[in-house]
Design a protein around this motif. Structure first.
Motif, mmCIF file in Angstrom:
data_model
loop_
_atom_site.group_PDB
_atom_site.id
_atom_site.type_symbol
_atom_site.label_atom_id
_atom_site.label_comp_id
_atom_site.label_asym_id
_atom_site.label_seq_id
_atom_site.Cartn_x
_atom_site.Cartn_y
_atom_site.Cartn_z
ATOM 1 N N LYS A 40 2.726 -1.260 3.053
ATOM 2 C CA LYS A 40 3.772 -0.949 2.072
ATOM 3 C C LYS A 40 4.526 -2.224 1.746
ATOM 4 O O LYS A 40 5.005 -2.929 2.639
ATOM 5 C CB LYS A 40 4.710 0.120 2.633
ATOM 6 N N ILE A 75 -4.131 2.332 -8.423
ATOM 7 C CA ILE A 75 -4.925 3.552 -8.314
ATOM 8 C C ILE A 75 -5.134 4.147 -9.705
ATOM 9 O O ILE A 75 -4.166 4.568 -10.358
ATOM 10 C CB ILE A 75 -4.242 4.569 -7.382
ATOM 11 N N LYS A 155 -1.493 7.375 -0.777
ATOM 12 C CA LYS A 155 -0.412 7.560 -1.750
ATOM 13 C C LYS A 155 0.755 8.321 -1.143
ATOM 14 O O LYS A 155 1.927 7.996 -1.382
ATOM 15 C CB LYS A 155 -0.942 8.299 -2.986
ATOM 16 N N GLN A 156 0.442 9.337 -0.341
ATOM 17 C CA GLN A 156 1.512 10.137 0.257
ATOM 18 C C GLN A 156 2.262 9.370 1.336
ATOM 19 O O GLN A 156 3.475 9.520 1.492
ATOM 20 C CB GLN A 156 0.917 11.418 0.849
ATOM 21 N N LYS A 160 3.344 4.015 -4.099
ATOM 22 C CA LYS A 160 2.577 3.262 -5.081
ATOM 23 C C LYS A 160 2.650 1.747 -4.889
ATOM 24 O O LYS A 160 1.761 1.022 -5.328
ATOM 25 C CB LYS A 160 3.062 3.603 -6.492
#
Length: 517
Positions: A40, A75, A155-156, A160
């Protein structure tokens, strides 16, 4: 009942031959797994690792995370990236995720490369495979397959704003699972050879005592003459080519044949042991014959083992144990059943199989559009687009037709040391049945494993097994001065002990007379 028994024996014999033919299709193969490491961007402590499959002939990735370069993740899913219009914003220098399907891996890579992307991740909903195709040297983008469910999880978990890199932990210098495969192969050959020899000895004793030939035992045997040897290898070639073009249908035929042949083989092996036990021989009448209750339960057990494997064959965690049990029984039973009348037939068979193995592993890459050998593509499971018409692809999709279905005619042992085993599917070392039953000589197996370790790629085991088997057999026959008999075959019989003693006495008298003269 006689007709039914004959049909059963013929079906068992046919199933065994078909299964070993399919087993000859599978060399020692290995997958190319790696890791997608995601971080991240605004919280470097929050990371995720996911399994990827890549083609080492296309892509070279680092072996660890030291001094790696991270790339911003973009993505695009559910877009397929089969045309430039699927990309509506700048992806230059980014790692792009697109869905699998509708066009080939190479076409996706070419589009991503032309738009300046650095990495292409293809999200698959049908399982992971090694990306194949004729990728040109001008397309330098890194390409890998990843599970779509992992992209959803990424993604969860990270959102992003994510940076990613790829790396592939190195395999150990020695794969200790090879020791287990070696032990299994030598065990199968030893047990099968011993069983065959004892059965032949019992048959010869019966013939010697009764004076008539016992055909009931011979009905279980398959004798390979020079003519049948040539037909055998020709059928191997035809089956391999058919598997290359029609894998998505024939793989289920192979599974069905394996279930039938292995269940019968397991029954034959276990019943031979049970019949030695002098207890529990209760019988009941059935069609003017008497069947043993314990053998009926044994048949039910063997069928159940085969059915359970068939139902749960894609369960990587434990189904391989049942497959190996059934495979060991099949190999032992086949070695016991197969008869070679002379060394000439053996030389013809193994010589042709050596040419077959080398041709389909080393020569066919120059003949296929993908640049991969027919043998390896069939062993790994050809992709859906490998059904060809006049050498051209008739479908655009590069997905495999049966991504979870593999040829079952192999001994499978999980690799005991593998860095991505917790992320990827449990990796296995494989050895085809054909490399055990035709033949598996210990010295040849050791050389095969050494070649596998040194070259770091799948090997045609018969390339090493055949010379070792033929050379050592010929040397033993030459040392014993029996090469002529060994080459042409020799009839033999079990002599009565009294006759043997009389012959020895006559021979001694003759020698004494010669010495007196």
């Amino acid at each position: 009942m006689a007709a039914a028994a004959a049909a059963l024996r013929e079906g068992r014999r046919t199933g065994a031959i078909q299964a070993v033919l399919w087993g000859l299709l599978v060399p020692l193969v290995s997958a190319q797994e790696g890791v997608l490491h995601a971080v991240k961007n605004d919280d470097p402590q929050l990371t995720r690792d996911y399994c990827i499959y890549y083609n080492e002939n296309w892509t070279s990735i680092p072996s660890n995370l030291n001094n790696v370069t991270y790339t911003r993740l973009e993505i695009l899913t559910p877009k397929l990236l089969c045309s430039r219009s699927d990309v509506t914003h700048d992806i230059k220098g980014k790692a792009v995720v697109a869905m699998r399907g509708n066009c080939t891996f190479v076409e996706k890579a070419e589009i991503a490369h032309s738009l300046g992307a650095k990495i292409l991740l293809i999200a698959s909903e049908t399982g992971l495979t090694i990306p194949y195709g004729n990728k040109t040297k001008n397309v330098t983008i890194l390409v890998a397959l990843i599970r779509n469910e992992d992209i959803i999880d990424l993604k969860q978990a990270l959102g992003k704003n994510v940076n990613v890199t790829l790396y592939s932990p190195p395999l150990p210098n020695f794969d200790y699972s090879m020791v287990i495969i070696f032990a299994i192969a030598v065990l199968c050959v030893s047990l099968g050879g011993y069983w065959s020899g004892m059965a032949e000895l019992e048959n010869l004793k019966t013939v010697s005592s009764s004076g008539s030939h016992d055909s009931s035992n011979n009905e279980e045997n398959v004798t390979l003459t020079p003519l049948t040897v040539v037909l055998f290898v020709a059928i191997c070639c035809i089956m391999l080519v058919l598997m290359y073009y029609f894998y998505k249908w024939l793989v289920y035929v192979v599974i069905a044949v394996f279930c039938f042949a292995s269940a019968m083989s397991l029954y034959n092996c276990l019943s031979a042991l049970i019949r030695k036990i002098p207890y529990g021989r209760c019988r009941f009448p059935c069609f003017n014959k008497f069947l043993e209750v314990r053998l009926l339960f044994l048949a039910t057990f063997c069928i159940a083992v085969s059915v359970v494997w068939a139902v749960f064959r894609n369960e990587n965690r434990w189904a391989w144990i049942l497959q190996d049990i059934l495979g060991i029984a099949f190999c032992v039973n086949f070695i016991k059943t197969l008869k070679m009348p002379n060394f000439m037939s053996c030389v013809i068979l193994l010589g042709l199989l050596l040419v077959y193995d080398v041709f389909f592993v080393f020569i066919t890459p120059y003949l296929t559009k993908s640049g991969e050998s027919i043998m390896v593509e069939v062993a790994a499971g050809p992709f859906e687009s490998s059904e060809k018409n006049d050498g051209n692809l008739v479908e655009a999709s590069a997905e495999r037709s049966a991504p979870h279905e593999k040829l079952p005619v192999v001994i499978k042992v999980p690799r005991l040391e593998f860095s991505t085993a917790g992320l990827c599917f449990l990796p296995f070392s494989l050895l085809g049945f054909g490399d055990i039953v035709v033949p598996a000589y210990a010295a040849g197996m050791v050389i095969t494993f050494l070649a596998l370790a040194l070259m770091k790629k799948g090997q045609p085991a018969l390339l090493y097994l055949v010379p070792c088997t033929l050379i050592t057999s010929a040397l033993v026959a030459w040392y014993r001065k029996e090469m002529k008999k060994f080459w042409n075959g020799n009839s033999y019989q079990v002599m009565d002990p009294m006759d043997s003693a009389a012959n020895e006495e006559n021979s001694t008298r003759a020698n004494e007379q010669r010495e007196g003269q």
